[in-house]
Design a protein around this motif. Sequence first.
Motif, PDB file in Angstrom:
ATOM      1  N   TYR A 181       0.831  -1.289   0.080  1.00  0.00           N
ATOM      2  CA  TYR A 181       0.164  -0.082  -0.032  1.00  0.00           C
ATOM      3  C   TYR A 181       0.883   1.128   0.067  1.00  0.00           C
ATOM      4  CZ  TYR A 181      -3.597  -3.353   1.771  1.00  0.00           C
ATOM      5  OH  TYR A 181      -4.333  -4.408   1.925  1.00  0.00           O
ATOM      6  N   PHE A 182       2.112   1.284   0.659  1.00  0.00           N
ATOM      7  CA  PHE A 182       2.989   2.284   0.978  1.00  0.00           C
ATOM      8  C   PHE A 182       3.522   2.698  -0.496  1.00  0.00           C
ATOM      9  CE2 PHE A 182       7.193   3.838   1.122  1.00  0.00           C
ATOM     10  CZ  PHE A 182       7.123   4.865   2.005  1.00  0.00           C
ATOM     11  N   ILE A 183       3.821   1.616  -1.256  1.00  0.00           N
ATOM     12  CA  ILE A 183       4.384   1.952  -2.738  1.00  0.00           C
ATOM     13  C   ILE A 183       3.377   2.497  -3.683  1.00  0.00           C
ATOM     14  CG2 ILE A 183       5.351   0.858  -4.541  1.00  0.00           C
ATOM     15  CD1 ILE A 183       6.936  -1.110  -2.696  1.00  0.00           C
ATOM     16  N   LEU A 184       2.049   1.864  -3.403  1.00  0.00           N
ATOM     17  CA  LEU A 184       0.984   2.427  -4.395  1.00  0.00           C
ATOM     18  C   LEU A 184       0.748   3.825  -3.923  1.00  0.00           C
ATOM     19  CD1 LEU A 184      -1.307  -0.530  -4.632  1.00  0.00           C
ATOM     20  CD2 LEU A 184       0.225   0.273  -6.458  1.00  0.00           C
ATOM     21  N   ALA A 185       0.550   4.082  -2.713  1.00  0.00           N
ATOM     22  CA  ALA A 185       0.196   5.438  -2.443  1.00  0.00           C
ATOM     23  C   ALA A 185       1.484   6.414  -2.814  1.00  0.00           C
ATOM     24  CB  ALA A 185       0.021   5.389  -0.810  1.00  0.00           C
ATOM     25  N   ALA A 186       2.611   6.036  -2.582  1.00  0.00           N
ATOM     26  CA  ALA A 186       3.727   6.861  -3.083  1.00  0.00           C
ATOM     27  C   ALA A 186       3.388   7.239  -4.549  1.00  0.00           C
ATOM     28  CB  ALA A 186       5.043   6.254  -2.588  1.00  0.00           C
ATOM     29  N   ARG A 187       3.341   6.089  -5.291  1.00  0.00           N
ATOM     30  CA  ARG A 187       3.161   6.331  -6.926  1.00  0.00           C
ATOM     31  C   ARG A 187       1.834   7.182  -7.145  1.00  0.00           C
ATOM     32  NH1 ARG A 187       4.386   0.120  -8.940  1.00  0.00           N
ATOM     33  NH2 ARG A 187       6.694   0.341  -8.655  1.00  0.00           N
ATOM     34  N   ALA A 188       0.726   6.988  -6.268  1.00  0.00           N
ATOM     35  CA  ALA A 188      -0.429   7.903  -6.533  1.00  0.00           C
ATOM     36  C   ALA A 188       0.044   9.311  -6.246  1.00  0.00           C
ATOM     37  CB  ALA A 188      -1.458   7.456  -5.800  1.00  0.00           C
ATOM     38  N   LEU A 189       0.971   9.435  -5.332  1.00  0.00           N
ATOM     39  CA  LEU A 189       0.998  10.904  -4.989  1.00  0.00           C
ATOM     40  C   LEU A 189       2.139  11.572  -6.012  1.00  0.00           C
ATOM     41  CD1 LEU A 189       0.964  10.820  -1.418  1.00  0.00           C
ATOM     42  CD2 LEU A 189      -0.572  11.859  -2.809  1.00  0.00           C
ATOM     43  N   GLY A 190       2.674  10.686  -7.076  1.00  0.00           N
ATOM     44  CA  GLY A 190       3.734  11.415  -7.965  1.00  0.00           C
ATOM     45  C   GLY A 190       5.115  11.004  -7.678  1.00  0.00           C
ATOM     46  N   LEU A 191       5.478  10.164  -6.445  1.00  0.00           N
ATOM     47  CA  LEU A 191       6.671   9.958  -6.174  1.00  0.00           C
ATOM     48  C   LEU A 191       7.143   8.711  -6.898  1.00  0.00           C
ATOM     49  CD1 LEU A 191       6.319  10.528  -2.230  1.00  0.00           C
ATOM     50  CD2 LEU A 191       7.651  11.775  -3.846  1.00  0.00           C
ATOM     51  N   ASP A 192       8.440   8.462  -6.916  1.00  0.00           N
ATOM     52  CA  ASP A 192       8.793   7.239  -7.671  1.00  0.00           C
ATOM     53  C   ASP A 192       9.521   6.500  -6.529  1.00  0.00           C
ATOM     54  OD1 ASP A 192       8.762   7.835 -10.308  1.00  0.00           O
ATOM     55  OD2 ASP A 192       9.924   9.429 -10.241  1.00  0.00           O
ATOM     56  N   CYS A 193       9.579   5.161  -6.460  1.00  0.00           N
ATOM     57  CA  CYS A 193       9.945   4.298  -5.475  1.00  0.00           C
ATOM     58  C   CYS A 193      11.149   3.534  -5.879  1.00  0.00           C
ATOM     59  CB  CYS A 193       8.960   3.423  -5.122  1.00  0.00           C
ATOM     60  SG  CYS A 193       7.391   4.254  -4.402  1.00  0.00           S
ATOM     61  N   GLY A 194      11.806   3.117  -4.841  1.00  0.00           N
ATOM     62  CA  GLY A 194      13.107   2.128  -5.155  1.00  0.00           C
ATOM     63  C   GLY A 194      13.233   1.037  -4.092  1.00  0.00           C
ATOM     64  N   PRO A 195      11.982   0.013  -3.766  1.00  0.00           N
ATOM     65  CA  PRO A 195      12.124  -0.732  -2.678  1.00  0.00           C
ATOM     66  C   PRO A 195      13.463  -1.683  -2.877  1.00  0.00           C
ATOM     67  CG  PRO A 195      10.302  -1.204  -4.250  1.00  0.00           C
ATOM     68  CD  PRO A 195      11.003  -0.015  -4.723  1.00  0.00           C
ATOM     69  N   MET A 196      13.754  -2.204  -1.707  1.00  0.00           N
ATOM     70  CA  MET A 196      15.096  -3.095  -1.657  1.00  0.00           C
ATOM     71  C   MET A 196      15.070  -3.825  -0.538  1.00  0.00           C
ATOM     72  SD  MET A 196      18.029  -0.432  -0.877  1.00  0.00           S
ATOM     73  CE  MET A 196      17.400   1.027  -1.422  1.00  0.00           C
ATOM     74  N   SER A 197      15.379  -5.159  -0.770  1.00  0.00           N
ATOM     75  CA  SER A 197      16.315  -5.761   0.308  1.00  0.00           C
ATOM     76  C   SER A 197      17.639  -5.403   0.148  1.00  0.00           C
ATOM     77  CB  SER A 197      16.045  -7.256  -0.096  1.00  0.00           C
ATOM     78  OG  SER A 197      14.842  -7.618   0.328  1.00  0.00           O
ATOM     79  N   GLY A 198      18.605  -6.375   0.529  1.00  0.00           N
ATOM     80  CA  GLY A 198      20.129  -5.876   0.475  1.00  0.00           C
ATOM     81  C   GLY A 198      20.454  -5.265   1.724  1.00  0.00           C
ATOM     82  N   PHE A 199      20.309  -5.587   2.910  1.00  0.00           N
ATOM     83  CA  PHE A 199      20.791  -4.878   3.960  1.00  0.00           C
ATOM     84  C   PHE A 199      20.815  -5.808   5.214  1.00  0.00           C
ATOM     85  CE2 PHE A 199      16.380  -4.662   3.825  1.00  0.00           C
ATOM     86  CZ  PHE A 199      15.911  -4.867   4.982  1.00  0.00           C
TER      87      PHE A 199
END
Length: 192
Positions: free
Chosen positions: A127-145
């Motif tokens: 939901y966080f990623i979809l909300a960010a995209r709906a608000l015009g933000l781009d996302c770079g979700p990751m594992s690797g930590f």
Amino acid sequence: MQITTEQLFDHARTHNAWQPKPVPDELLVRLYDLMKWGPTSANCSPTRIVFVRSPEAKARLLPCLMEGNRAKTAAAPVTAILGMDMAFYEQLPRLFPHNPDARNWFAGNEALIQATALRNGSLQGGYFILAARALGLDCGPMSGFDAAAVDAAFWAGTTVRTNFICNLGYADPAGLFPRSPRLPFDEACRLV
């Protein structure tokens, strides 16, 4: 604002390069205020978020990441650490008031707590990623930590554990890789 499936899915990508354009606090508040309405089981809502923006906070986060994730995270205007509160059930009397016994479903049942926090925290992450995209933000979700290191740096003294990390901002499309394929319906789904 007209939100399209192209904006949320078809043209949306995982970004690795960022424009040096700040993300206003008000937009981060709006992002949370949208994502919080997504359903979770018994309205348990285990996700907790730290929005990492300051140079000092980035300096604490970067050593916790795999080498390949450091430069893009350093360049991102905001990095969200999405955690799961392993004591989410303590909030159920407030979040699920129509069943006063809901807290007791979880208290002392570590396997159920772990499974519920991971499943619903991950659902809230979507939901966080979809909300960010709906608000015009781009996302770079990751594992690797190193989750234990991130927990120590950002959640010390709490019951929250890191689920995943997501860079946010306004992407530089020059940093995109060619789009990777996805499995077709017939390979990923069955109609029974």
